[in-house]
Design a protein around this motif. Sequence first.
Motif, PDB file in Angstrom:
ATOM      1  N   ARG A 149       0.838  -1.205   0.000  1.00 38.92           N
ATOM      2  CA  ARG A 149       0.000   0.000   0.000  1.00 38.92           C
ATOM      3  C   ARG A 149       0.872   1.254   0.000  1.00 38.92           C
ATOM      4  N   ALA A 150       1.966   1.235   0.746  1.00 40.60           N
ATOM      5  CA  ALA A 150       2.885   2.383   0.746  1.00 40.60           C
ATOM      6  C   ALA A 150       3.462   2.590  -0.646  1.00 40.60           C
ATOM      7  N   TYR A 151       3.831   1.498  -1.312  1.00 42.71           N
ATOM      8  CA  TYR A 151       4.410   1.607  -2.655  1.00 42.71           C
ATOM      9  C   TYR A 151       3.359   2.053  -3.674  1.00 42.71           C
ATOM     10  N   ALA A 152       2.136   1.557  -3.540  1.00 47.23           N
ATOM     11  CA  ALA A 152       1.069   1.933  -4.473  1.00 47.23           C
ATOM     12  C   ALA A 152       0.779   3.435  -4.372  1.00 47.23           C
ATOM     13  N   ALA A 153       0.673   3.945  -3.168  1.00 45.99           N
ATOM     14  CA  ALA A 153       0.414   5.379  -2.988  1.00 45.99           C
ATOM     15  C   ALA A 153       1.600   6.198  -3.482  1.00 45.99           C
ATOM     16  N   TYR A 154       2.788   5.685  -3.305  1.00 48.96           N
ATOM     17  CA  TYR A 154       3.995   6.380  -3.747  1.00 48.96           C
ATOM     18  C   TYR A 154       4.032   6.568  -5.256  1.00 48.96           C
ATOM     19  N   GLY A 155       3.431   5.664  -5.993  1.00 43.52           N
ATOM     20  CA  GLY A 155       3.478   5.711  -7.447  1.00 43.52           C
ATOM     21  C   GLY A 155       3.060   7.049  -8.032  1.00 43.52           C
ATOM     22  N   GLY A 156       1.972   7.607  -7.550  1.00 42.32           N
ATOM     23  CA  GLY A 156       1.504   8.895  -8.059  1.00 42.32           C
ATOM     24  C   GLY A 156       2.463  10.023  -7.751  1.00 42.32           C
ATOM     25  N   ILE A 157       3.038   9.997  -6.570  1.00 43.67           N
ATOM     26  CA  ILE A 157       4.007  11.021  -6.186  1.00 43.67           C
ATOM     27  C   ILE A 157       5.242  10.917  -7.068  1.00 43.67           C
ATOM     28  N   TYR A 158       5.671   9.694  -7.336  1.00 40.93           N
ATOM     29  CA  TYR A 158       6.839   9.474  -8.186  1.00 40.93           C
ATOM     30  C   TYR A 158       6.609  10.038  -9.589  1.00 40.93           C
ATOM     31  N   ILE A 159       5.438   9.834 -10.120  1.00 37.39           N
ATOM     32  CA  ILE A 159       5.129  10.329 -11.463  1.00 37.39           C
ATOM     33  C   ILE A 159       5.181  11.851 -11.503  1.00 37.39           C
ATOM     34  N   ALA A 166       6.802  13.818  -9.419  1.00 40.10           N
ATOM     35  CA  ALA A 166       8.201  14.211  -9.203  1.00 40.10           C
ATOM     36  C   ALA A 166       9.037  14.004 -10.461  1.00 40.10           C
ATOM     37  N   SER A 167       8.750  12.952 -11.222  1.00 40.07           N
ATOM     38  CA  SER A 167       9.478  12.711 -12.467  1.00 40.07           C
ATOM     39  C   SER A 167       9.254  13.839 -13.470  1.00 40.07           C
ATOM     40  N   LEU A 168       8.035  14.358 -13.519  1.00 39.12           N
ATOM     41  CA  LEU A 168       7.751  15.472 -14.421  1.00 39.12           C
ATOM     42  C   LEU A 168       8.391  16.766 -13.934  1.00 39.12           C
ATOM     43  N   VAL A 217      15.395  19.739 -14.280  1.00 34.41           N
ATOM     44  CA  VAL A 217      16.754  19.244 -14.514  1.00 34.41           C
ATOM     45  C   VAL A 217      17.029  19.062 -16.006  1.00 34.41           C
ATOM     46  N   GLU A 218      16.057  18.505 -16.722  1.00 31.31           N
ATOM     47  CA  GLU A 218      16.271  18.223 -18.139  1.00 31.31           C
ATOM     48  C   GLU A 218      15.756  19.339 -19.050  1.00 31.31           C
ATOM     49  N   ASN A 219      15.199  20.367 -18.427  1.00 35.14           N
ATOM     50  CA  ASN A 219      14.778  21.582 -19.141  1.00 35.14           C
ATOM     51  C   ASN A 219      13.761  21.314 -20.257  1.00 35.14           C
ATOM     52  N   GLN A 220      12.853  20.359 -20.000  1.00 40.37           N
ATOM     53  CA  GLN A 220      11.779  20.050 -20.939  1.00 40.37           C
ATOM     54  C   GLN A 220      10.445  20.270 -20.240  1.00 40.37           C
ATOM     55  N   THR A 221       9.601  21.065 -20.825  1.00 38.13           N
ATOM     56  CA  THR A 221       8.307  21.355 -20.221  1.00 38.13           C
ATOM     57  C   THR A 221       7.354  20.174 -20.441  1.00 38.13           C
ATOM     58  N   PRO A 222       6.741  19.669 -19.366  1.00 36.43           N
ATOM     59  CA  PRO A 222       5.745  18.608 -19.543  1.00 36.43           C
ATOM     60  C   PRO A 222       4.578  19.131 -20.388  1.00 36.43           C
ATOM     61  N   ASP A 223       4.043  18.269 -21.250  1.00 37.72           N
ATOM     62  CA  ASP A 223       2.914  18.706 -22.073  1.00 37.72           C
ATOM     63  C   ASP A 223       1.596  18.395 -21.359  1.00 37.72           C
ATOM     64  N   ARG A 224       0.500  18.725 -22.011  1.00 36.20           N
ATOM     65  CA  ARG A 224      -0.808  18.561 -21.369  1.00 36.20           C
ATOM     66  C   ARG A 224      -1.106  17.108 -21.064  1.00 36.20           C
ATOM     67  N   ASP A 243       1.176  14.802 -20.264  1.00 35.10           N
ATOM     68  CA  ASP A 243       1.957  14.500 -19.058  1.00 35.10           C
ATOM     69  C   ASP A 243       1.202  14.969 -17.819  1.00 35.10           C
ATOM     70  N   LEU A 244       0.717  16.204 -17.871  1.00 29.47           N
ATOM     71  CA  LEU A 244       0.040  16.798 -16.717  1.00 29.47           C
ATOM     72  C   LEU A 244      -1.282  16.104 -16.420  1.00 29.47           C
ATOM     73  N   ALA A 245      -2.034  15.762 -17.451  1.00 26.79           N
ATOM     74  CA  ALA A 245      -3.305  15.062 -17.237  1.00 26.79           C
ATOM     75  C   ALA A 245      -3.062  13.694 -16.607  1.00 26.79           C
ATOM     76  N   GLY A 246      -2.088  12.959 -17.129  1.00 29.39           N
ATOM     77  CA  GLY A 246      -1.774  11.642 -16.573  1.00 29.39           C
ATOM     78  C   GLY A 246      -1.295  11.731 -15.134  1.00 29.39           C
ATOM     79  N   ALA A 247      -0.448  12.710 -14.864  1.00 29.44           N
ATOM     80  CA  ALA A 247       0.056  12.884 -13.491  1.00 29.44           C
ATOM     81  C   ALA A 247      -1.084  13.253 -12.545  1.00 29.44           C
ATOM     82  N   GLY A 248      -1.996  14.085 -13.012  1.00 29.90           N
ATOM     83  CA  GLY A 248      -3.147  14.458 -12.181  1.00 29.90           C
ATOM     84  C   GLY A 248      -3.996  13.254 -11.823  1.00 29.90           C
ATOM     85  N   LEU A 249      -4.246  12.391 -12.784  1.00 24.56           N
ATOM     86  CA  LEU A 249      -5.013  11.170 -12.520  1.00 24.56           C
ATOM     87  C   LEU A 249      -4.306  10.288 -11.501  1.00 24.56           C
TER      88      LEU A 249
END
Length: 117
Positions: free
Chosen positions: A65-75, A77-79, A85-92, A94-100
């Motif tokens: 359960r800790a790992y499952a909840a962490y998944g969304g935070i990781y996503i 944080a990756s964006l 760091v990589e100087n690339q703007t997430p697109d819509r 990326d943002l929609a998927g991360a929001g879900l």
Amino acid sequence: MMPLSETGRMLTIYAAAAFFEIAGCFALWAVLRLGKPAWWTLPGVVSLLVFAGLLTRIDVDLAGRAYAAYGGIYIVASLVWLWGVENQTPDRWDLAGAGLCLMGTLVILAGRHGATP
């Protein structure tokens, strides 16, 4: 339902864990894909150990359960890493998927697991 202060504490730990996991993985990426020196793997390994230790600080009864909840935070944080760091703007997309995914994290954290209705 978990008190707001406890939820904030857990989200802070998750955010720190995500930073250390991404930094640790990026160190190996940098060595293998960007031609950085092999010594970059040393801080990467330390970072991954910190990441793993942080996840043990999450106050839930089951590791899965800790790992499952962490998944969304990781996503999310990756964006942030992609942008900062990589100087690339997430697109819509990326943002929609991360929001879900983040909504799923909040459902898992706020759920009354094992409670009777």
